[in-house]
Design a protein around this motif. Structure first.
Motif: not given
Length: 84
Positions: A23-39
């Motif tokens: 990972l480098q600065g500025g790269e995008e990351i997708l946040l996935l909410l599954e129930g109470t878990d954040l992936k």
């Protein structure tokens, strides 16, 4: 691994994990909410060359200049039609 949430709602991914994942600065990351878990899922954009030969060619490649000429002619025709 535990990390703290800042008052602004940010977290820091530790350096050794960023290095391991490339990972480098500025790269995008997708946040996935599954129930109470954040992936987190890393979004790695594909480069155009990765799509080379992904689809079968139905006509031979005429070259950049021929494509540019064809696009210019098409745009000129559309402009003439719109101005008529």
């Amino acid at each position: 691994m535990k990390v703290k949430l800042t008052p602004e709602g940010q977290i820091t991914i530790p350096a050794h994990i960023r290095q391991k994942l490339g990972l480098q600065g500025g790269e995008e990351i997708l946040l996935l909410l599954e129930g109470t878990d954040l992936k987190l899922r890393i979004i790695k954009p594909k480069r155009l060359r990765e799509f080379y030969s992904a689809l079968p060619a139905t006509v031979p490649y005429p070259g950049k200049e021929a494509i540019r000429q064809s696009v210019a002619e098409t745009l000129a025709q559309k402009t003439q039609i719109e101005n008529s």
